[in-house]
Design an enzyme around this catalytic site. Structure first.
Site, PDB file in Angstrom:
ATOM      1  N   TYR A 153      20.350 -17.654  25.177  1.00 25.51           N
ATOM      2  CA  TYR A 153      21.364 -18.454  24.277  1.00 25.51           C
ATOM      3  C   TYR A 153      21.654 -17.994  22.961  1.00 25.51           C
ATOM      4  CZ  TYR A 153      24.344 -22.088  22.544  1.00 25.51           C
ATOM      5  OH  TYR A 153      25.442 -22.750  22.014  1.00 25.51           O
ATOM      6  N   THR A 204      64.057  -1.255  43.306  1.00 26.22           N
ATOM      7  CA  THR A 204      62.938  -0.368  42.637  1.00 26.22           C
ATOM      8  C   THR A 204      63.652   0.208  41.325  1.00 26.22           C
ATOM      9  OG1 THR A 204      63.596   1.595  43.387  1.00 26.22           O
ATOM     10  CG2 THR A 204      61.781   0.369  44.525  1.00 26.22           C
ATOM     11  N   HIS A 205      62.755   0.128  40.127  1.00 30.76           N
ATOM     12  CA  HIS A 205      63.322   0.591  38.888  1.00 30.76           C
ATOM     13  C   HIS A 205      64.389  -0.372  38.487  1.00 30.76           C
ATOM     14  CE1 HIS A 205      61.226   4.524  39.494  1.00 30.76           C
ATOM     15  NE2 HIS A 205      61.588   4.224  40.776  1.00 30.76           N
ATOM     16  N   SER A 231      71.200 -25.098  24.416  1.00 33.12           N
ATOM     17  CA  SER A 231      71.319 -24.162  23.299  1.00 33.12           C
ATOM     18  C   SER A 231      71.787 -25.364  22.193  1.00 33.12           C
ATOM     19  CB  SER A 231      72.161 -23.124  23.113  1.00 33.12           C
ATOM     20  OG  SER A 231      72.403 -22.766  21.892  1.00 33.12           O
ATOM     21  N   LYS A 247      75.281 -22.565  26.983  1.00 35.07           N
ATOM     22  CA  LYS A 247      74.001 -22.075  27.376  1.00 35.07           C
ATOM     23  C   LYS A 247      73.000 -23.055  28.351  1.00 35.07           C
ATOM     24  CE  LYS A 247      72.204 -18.506  26.362  1.00 35.07           C
ATOM     25  NZ  LYS A 247      71.803 -18.233  25.133  1.00 35.07           N
ATOM     26  N   ASN A 301      69.348 -22.418  29.649  1.00 29.60           N
ATOM     27  CA  ASN A 301      68.443 -21.505  29.673  1.00 29.60           C
ATOM     28  C   ASN A 301      67.186 -21.482  30.472  1.00 29.60           C
ATOM     29  OD1 ASN A 301      69.636 -20.160  27.464  1.00 29.60           O
ATOM     30  ND2 ASN A 301      68.942 -21.515  25.884  1.00 29.60           N
ATOM     31  N   GLU A 351      60.458 -18.273  30.724  1.00 28.46           N
ATOM     32  CA  GLU A 351      60.228 -17.672  29.619  1.00 28.46           C
ATOM     33  C   GLU A 351      58.892 -18.211  29.039  1.00 28.46           C
ATOM     34  OE1 GLU A 351      63.833 -17.175  27.024  1.00 28.46           O
ATOM     35  OE2 GLU A 351      64.679 -18.391  28.624  1.00 28.46           O
ATOM     36  N   ASN A 355      20.708 -26.111  26.067  1.00 27.35           N
ATOM     37  CA  ASN A 355      21.160 -24.793  26.662  1.00 27.35           C
ATOM     38  C   ASN A 355      21.247 -24.606  28.159  1.00 27.35           C
ATOM     39  OD1 ASN A 355      20.864 -24.103  24.113  1.00 27.35           O
ATOM     40  ND2 ASN A 355      18.919 -22.616  24.371  1.00 27.35           N
TER      41      ASN A 355
HETATM   42  N1  ARG Z   1      27.289 -27.115  21.844  1.00 29.91           N
HETATM   43  C1  ARG Z   1      26.727 -25.881  22.328  1.00 29.91           C
HETATM   44  C2  ARG Z   1      27.600 -25.084  23.300  1.00 29.91           C
HETATM   45  O1  ARG Z   1      28.507 -25.370  23.353  1.00 29.91           O
HETATM   46  C3  ARG Z   1      25.640 -26.480  22.959  1.00 29.91           C
HETATM   47  C4  ARG Z   1      24.283 -25.833  23.006  1.00 29.91           C
HETATM   48  C5  ARG Z   1      23.418 -25.775  21.758  1.00 29.91           C
HETATM   49  N2  ARG Z   1      22.485 -25.067  22.044  1.00 29.91           N
HETATM   50  C6  ARG Z   1      21.746 -24.850  20.733  1.00 29.91           C
HETATM   51  N3  ARG Z   1      20.543 -24.116  20.911  1.00 29.91           N
HETATM   52  N4  ARG Z   1      22.162 -24.812  19.502  1.00 29.91           N
HETATM   53  O2  ARG Z   1      27.007 -23.938  23.055  1.00 29.91           O
END
Ligand code: ARG
Length: 462
Positions: A314, A152-153, A274, A280, A282, A287, A107
């Site tokens: 988490y 404008t517009h 095209s 053409k 483009n 785009e 985490n």
């Molecule tokens: N692959 C996980 C993620 O991207 C990593 C963290 C995982 N943590 C856990 N408690 N499963 O979030």
């Protein structure tokens, strides 16, 4: 990695559903950098020996070499980049590898990796924004004398310099660069040491790790640190807004290259033909950029939606942050690069622009201003010029061709000097206040941007 508690293997469907290695492998360099710094902290706390630290460094180095040579096998059953690298390390160096995850959870590890990723990429994007600003400024300097209608517009409004129109985008991009730079302050904080959510009973020197990895400081709440993805949302917003600016520029260019406008042409290298209509040419790059901006908005919405219902801390939902993040970063980088190239190759059809700007009605406001300078209230002047415009349309006579005697039928204030305001050059030159498009102002702006952008480049090279 959690086999202790479990009696059955993970279902292969669950593996396929939950793996992130197919996309988060891209974090490998950051993961390795984080692990090296973490190992240093473990050694300082005497959790591992100097010899183990050296083995970890060596093992991680060989893994990085293999990844970069394409010789590393990513395994979906090891789920993500963190476990793939850790498992390979333990295979290569044995027990020392298994010690690396002390006082660390995936985490805080993933939070660290993604902050390092965001930091690197944000710097790159800022550099690309600067490049595009330079391309626009250079193109403006080359076409400094061109006067065009401002709209404008999407109706012709008043005359401006073409370079003034370009510099409007340089200003937008400047705000984008400032937003990205500001986001770095919140990105560049070390979360490592927050553990799964409550830190660790094994206390490492977080400030040391932060300094080692070039962070400006450390997070101050372990729960916030592992749950926080604000910095990703912020980066995706800054990217979405940059995309919006490119999309507006795209729309201008798409109009300008049309036969109806004919103001500019793009190089063959930046247009496509095209398969059916041989004539053409483009503006696909513009785009595509307009189209891809929708995806940038989608990615921002995606992260905001992912986070809104999550209790602390988490939750696995958060793994969904990566694909939108990677997609937006990849997309904006390529868009900025291709735009800089396309603008550099764009050529201006000065006659067509001048012809469009020579529409005498563009000077209607200037005529009203002339009356105001003779002491008339603006509203009254506006009405008189409105009537004069109707007369001009009805008789097919442009403002400069209406005889003074006829002007005087609309107001006795008119005298021969009114004809002086009826030239384009006079009209732009008269717009002298700060921010207005007189040639002197625009020249000053172009030079000042050129200088600022050159010094920005010098700084970024240092
Ligand atoms: N692959 C996980 C993620 O991207 C990593 C963290 C995982 N943590 C856990 N408690 N499963 O979030």
């Amino acid at each position: 990695m959690w086999k202790g508690r479990f009696q059955k293997d993970t279902s292969s469907l669950v593996q396929r559903y939950g793996e992130s290695i197919s996309f988060d492998w891209r974090l490998y360099a950051h993961d390795i950098a984080g692990s090296r710094a973490h190992a240093e902290a473990l050694a300082r706390a005497k959790i591992i020996t100097r010899a183990e630290l050296a083995a970890i460094h060596k093992g991680l180095k060989s893994i990085q070499t293999d990844i970069e040579a394409g010789n590393f096998e990513w395994k979906a059953e090891l789920e993500d980049v963190h476990m793939n690298i850790e498992s390979a390390l333990t295979q290569r160096i044995g027990a020392a590898g298994a010690k690396l995850h002390t006082a660390r959870s995936r985490n805080d590890q993933v939070a660290l990796d993604s902050r390092l990723y965001c930091r690197t990429e944000t710097h790159t994007i800022i550099g690309l924004v600067r490049n595009l600003q330079r391309a626009l400024t250079t193109h403006g300097l080359k076409n400094q004398a061109v006067i065009m209608p401002g709209y404008t517009h999407l109706q012709r409004g008043q005359p401006v310099l073409y370079a003034h129109h370009l510099l409007a985008y340089v200003e937008m991009l400047e705000r984008d660069a400032a937003r990205l730079t500001d986001a770095l302050k919140r990105i560049n904080v070390l979360p490592l040491g927050s553990g799964a959510l409550a830190g660790s009973t094994i206390c490492l020197d977080r400030e040391f790790v932060a300094a080692h990895l070039g962070f400006d400081g450390v997070t101050h709440n372990s729960m916030d640190a592992v749950a926080d993805r604000d910095y990703i949302a912020e980066l995706l917003f800054a990217i979405a807004l940059t995309g919006m600016h490119l999309s507006r520029l795209s729309e201008d260019i798409i109009l300008w290259v049309s036969a109806e406008f004919g103001f500019v042409s793009l190089s063959d290298a930046h247009t496509t033909g095209s398969s059916l209509m041989p004539q053409k040419k483009n503006p696909d790059v513009a785009e595509l950029t307009r189209g891809k901006t929708g995806r940038l908005y989608g990615n921002l919405t995606s992260i905001l939606t992912t986070l809104k219902g999550l209790p602390l801390t988490y939750n696995r939902d958060m793994q969904e942050d990566k694909e939108p993040l990677f997609d937006s970063v990849d997309t904006i980088k390529l868009a900025l690069e291709v735009f800089a190239e396309m603008i550099a190759g764009m050529s201006v059809n000065a006659e067509r622009i001048r012809a469009a700007a020579s529409d005498p009605f563009l000077l209607a406001t200037d005529l009203a201003d002339w009356l105001v300078l003779k002491g008339m209230p603006f509203r009254q002047a506006h009405e008189i010029i409105g009537k004069l415009t109707a007369h001009s349309l009805a008789t097919g006579t442009a403002f400069p061709d209406i005889p003074l005697a006829d002007y005087r039928k609309f107001s006795p204030v008119f005298n021969a000097s009114v004809f002086k305001v009826l030239t384009l050059d006079h009209a732009v030159a008269a717009r002298k206040a700060t921010g207005a498009p007189s040639p002197a102002n625009v020249a000053r702006e172009l030079t000042s941007w050129q200088q600022r952008l050159t010094s920005a480049r010098r700084k970024s090279r240092r």
